[in-house]
Design a protein around this motif. Sequence first.
Motif, PDB file in Angstrom:
ATOM      1  N   LEU A  48      30.271  40.992  17.672  1.00  0.00           N
ATOM      2  CA  LEU A  48      29.655  41.198  18.976  1.00  0.00           C
ATOM      3  C   LEU A  48      30.645  41.867  19.918  1.00  0.00           C
ATOM      4  O   LEU A  48      31.863  41.717  19.764  1.00  0.00           O
ATOM      5  N   PRO A  49      30.144  42.599  20.926  1.00  0.00           N
ATOM      6  CA  PRO A  49      31.054  43.236  21.890  1.00  0.00           C
ATOM      7  C   PRO A  49      31.699  42.207  22.804  1.00  0.00           C
ATOM      8  O   PRO A  49      31.240  41.063  22.896  1.00  0.00           O
ATOM      9  N   GLU A  50      32.746  42.611  23.472  1.00  0.00           N
ATOM     10  CA  GLU A  50      33.387  41.752  24.462  1.00  0.00           C
ATOM     11  C   GLU A  50      32.499  41.769  25.709  1.00  0.00           C
ATOM     12  O   GLU A  50      32.386  42.785  26.392  1.00  0.00           O
ATOM     13  N   SER A  51      31.855  40.655  25.994  1.00  0.00           N
ATOM     14  CA  SER A  51      30.776  40.618  26.981  1.00  0.00           C
ATOM     15  C   SER A  51      31.206  41.057  28.376  1.00  0.00           C
ATOM     16  O   SER A  51      30.480  41.788  29.054  1.00  0.00           O
ATOM     17  N   CYS A  52      32.353  40.623  28.844  1.00  0.00           N
ATOM     18  CA  CYS A  52      32.767  40.943  30.219  1.00  0.00           C
ATOM     19  C   CYS A  52      33.203  42.396  30.366  1.00  0.00           C
ATOM     20  O   CYS A  52      33.413  42.865  31.488  1.00  0.00           O
ATOM     21  N   ARG A  53      33.327  43.109  29.254  1.00  0.00           N
ATOM     22  CA  ARG A  53      33.647  44.538  29.295  1.00  0.00           C
ATOM     23  C   ARG A  53      32.461  45.396  28.876  1.00  0.00           C
ATOM     24  O   ARG A  53      32.578  46.617  28.762  1.00  0.00           O
ATOM     25  N   ALA A  54      31.329  44.756  28.659  1.00  0.00           N
ATOM     26  CA  ALA A  54      30.164  45.481  28.150  1.00  0.00           C
ATOM     27  C   ALA A  54      29.434  46.267  29.228  1.00  0.00           C
ATOM     28  O   ALA A  54      28.688  47.200  28.914  1.00  0.00           O
ATOM     29  N   VAL A  55      29.611  45.904  30.499  1.00  0.00           N
ATOM     30  CA  VAL A  55      28.914  46.576  31.600  1.00  0.00           C
ATOM     31  C   VAL A  55      29.886  47.529  32.296  1.00  0.00           C
ATOM     32  O   VAL A  55      30.949  47.102  32.761  1.00  0.00           O
ATOM     33  N   PRO A  56      29.555  48.813  32.387  1.00  0.00           N
ATOM     34  CA  PRO A  56      30.440  49.766  33.060  1.00  0.00           C
ATOM     35  C   PRO A  56      30.671  49.384  34.521  1.00  0.00           C
ATOM     36  O   PRO A  56      29.796  48.791  35.165  1.00  0.00           O
ATOM     37  N   LEU A  57      31.833  49.725  35.031  1.00  0.00           N
ATOM     38  CA  LEU A  57      32.191  49.391  36.414  1.00  0.00           C
ATOM     39  C   LEU A  57      31.201  49.999  37.403  1.00  0.00           C
ATOM     40  O   LEU A  57      30.808  49.352  38.380  1.00  0.00           O
ATOM     41  N   SER A  58      30.778  51.224  37.163  1.00  0.00           N
ATOM     42  CA  SER A  58      29.825  51.873  38.072  1.00  0.00           C
ATOM     43  C   SER A  58      28.515  51.109  38.139  1.00  0.00           C
ATOM     44  O   SER A  58      27.897  50.994  39.203  1.00  0.00           O
ATOM     45  N   THR A  59      28.089  50.539  37.005  1.00  0.00           N
ATOM     46  CA  THR A  59      26.858  49.752  36.976  1.00  0.00           C
ATOM     47  C   THR A  59      27.045  48.443  37.724  1.00  0.00           C
ATOM     48  O   THR A  59      26.150  48.003  38.462  1.00  0.00           O
ATOM     49  N   LEU A  60      28.189  47.805  37.548  1.00  0.00           N
ATOM     50  CA  LEU A  60      28.468  46.559  38.260  1.00  0.00           C
ATOM     51  C   LEU A  60      28.457  46.782  39.770  1.00  0.00           C
ATOM     52  O   LEU A  60      27.943  45.956  40.532  1.00  0.00           O
ATOM     53  N   LYS A  61      29.005  47.882  40.217  1.00  0.00           N
ATOM     54  CA  LYS A  61      29.026  48.177  41.656  1.00  0.00           C
ATOM     55  C   LYS A  61      27.607  48.347  42.197  1.00  0.00           C
ATOM     56  O   LYS A  61      27.323  47.969  43.338  1.00  0.00           O
ATOM     57  N   ASP A  62      26.732  48.913  41.371  1.00  0.00           N
ATOM     58  CA  ASP A  62      25.346  49.097  41.796  1.00  0.00           C
ATOM     59  C   ASP A  62      24.584  47.776  41.805  1.00  0.00           C
ATOM     60  O   ASP A  62      23.780  47.527  42.704  1.00  0.00           O
ATOM     61  N   LEU A  63      24.847  46.931  40.826  1.00  0.00           N
ATOM     62  CA  LEU A  63      24.127  45.666  40.718  1.00  0.00           C
ATOM     63  C   LEU A  63      24.663  44.590  41.664  1.00  0.00           C
ATOM     64  O   LEU A  63      23.949  43.637  41.982  1.00  0.00           O
ATOM     65  N   LEU A  64      25.914  44.730  42.090  1.00  0.00           N
ATOM     66  CA  LEU A  64      26.546  43.731  42.963  1.00  0.00           C
ATOM     67  C   LEU A  64      27.026  44.392  44.250  1.00  0.00           C
ATOM     68  O   LEU A  64      28.234  44.506  44.507  1.00  0.00           O
ATOM     69  N   PRO A  65      26.094  44.848  45.087  1.00  0.00           N
ATOM     70  CA  PRO A  65      26.477  45.608  46.297  1.00  0.00           C
ATOM     71  C   PRO A  65      27.304  44.798  47.285  1.00  0.00           C
ATOM     72  O   PRO A  65      28.053  45.368  48.076  1.00  0.00           O
ATOM     73  N   GLY A  66      27.196  43.486  47.254  1.00  0.00           N
ATOM     74  CA  GLY A  66      27.944  42.671  48.199  1.00  0.00           C
ATOM     75  C   GLY A  66      29.445  42.750  48.021  1.00  0.00           C
ATOM     76  O   GLY A  66      30.206  42.466  48.951  1.00  0.00           O
ATOM     77  N   ALA A  67      29.895  43.156  46.837  1.00  0.00           N
ATOM     78  CA  ALA A  67      31.332  43.227  46.581  1.00  0.00           C
ATOM     79  C   ALA A  67      31.990  44.397  47.292  1.00  0.00           C
ATOM     80  O   ALA A  67      33.217  44.424  47.459  1.00  0.00           O
ATOM     81  N   ALA A  68      31.211  45.369  47.732  1.00  0.00           N
ATOM     82  CA  ALA A  68      31.775  46.561  48.362  1.00  0.00           C
ATOM     83  C   ALA A  68      32.542  46.238  49.644  1.00  0.00           C
ATOM     84  O   ALA A  68      33.482  46.951  50.009  1.00  0.00           O
ATOM     85  N   GLY A  69      32.140  45.193  50.331  1.00  0.00           N
ATOM     86  CA  GLY A  69      32.803  44.840  51.584  1.00  0.00           C
ATOM     87  C   GLY A  69      34.019  43.959  51.416  1.00  0.00           C
ATOM     88  O   GLY A  69      34.636  43.557  52.414  1.00  0.00           O
TER      89      GLY A  69
END
Length: 273
Positions: A48-69
Amino acid sequence: MAYVPGVALLAALVAGCSAGSDADDPAADSKPGSPTVSAAPPGKYRTLPESCRAVPLSTLKDLLPGAAGLSEEQQEKVYEGTADVTYDTDRKVGCRWKSDAPDASRNLSIDFERVVSYDPAVSDDDRARDVYAKKQDAAALPTTPAGATPSETPSGSASASAGGTPSGSPGGSSSASPSADPSGSTTDADPDEDLRPRLLDELGDAAFLDDALTRAGSTAQHRTVSVVFRTSNVIVTVHYTEQPARVTEVPDSRELQEKAQALARQLDEALSD
């Protein structure tokens, strides 16, 4: 002629010993020409893939907009995620992310499960089909077609129990004409778009989407969109949740569903590479 009985007795004894040896030989049970039963083929995936590295950073930024601040250090911590505790990373792995903002909080989780059949007559893929089917049955997807009227929707459907609406999309809007959403604004609903829990096409070997709107006590309503798909002997689950800060606000189904599906398709493509 006196020796004939002795010779006959010796021949009988030799024949008896030979028969006894065949009875003790396991190979003697197999009949000539009997078909050989071969073990079912293993699944496509062995790891199986390494789960915490499976989502690209650009996707995480889009899915978790609150982290931008947040500060750079805090952002790194959010995007790093928290891995699930597991005792066999070749069988099951997962990761969780969360971001808080003044207007809403969002949570994301992904899970990978590699199904293995220990029955030589049942393939890993067949066993994975059974596991996936149980997950789909547990979701209790509505069976009415898109655009059904309230009377056509079963009272026990997932959309009615989760969103508190009799039918239509989980967001509470009708699919027939423009209507006001729960937040008070008027939106043009696409009559061909069904936002209720449903099966999904062109995602893995089989996939479905669930959408649940819930409220715990006096807190704000939170919506969780889940996308589950199977590809060969691996089952992937995506959970994407939004909870607004204000009690009167209702998370939008369309946005959460689109983003959850987009992530699921990314994960499917990564598995296929």
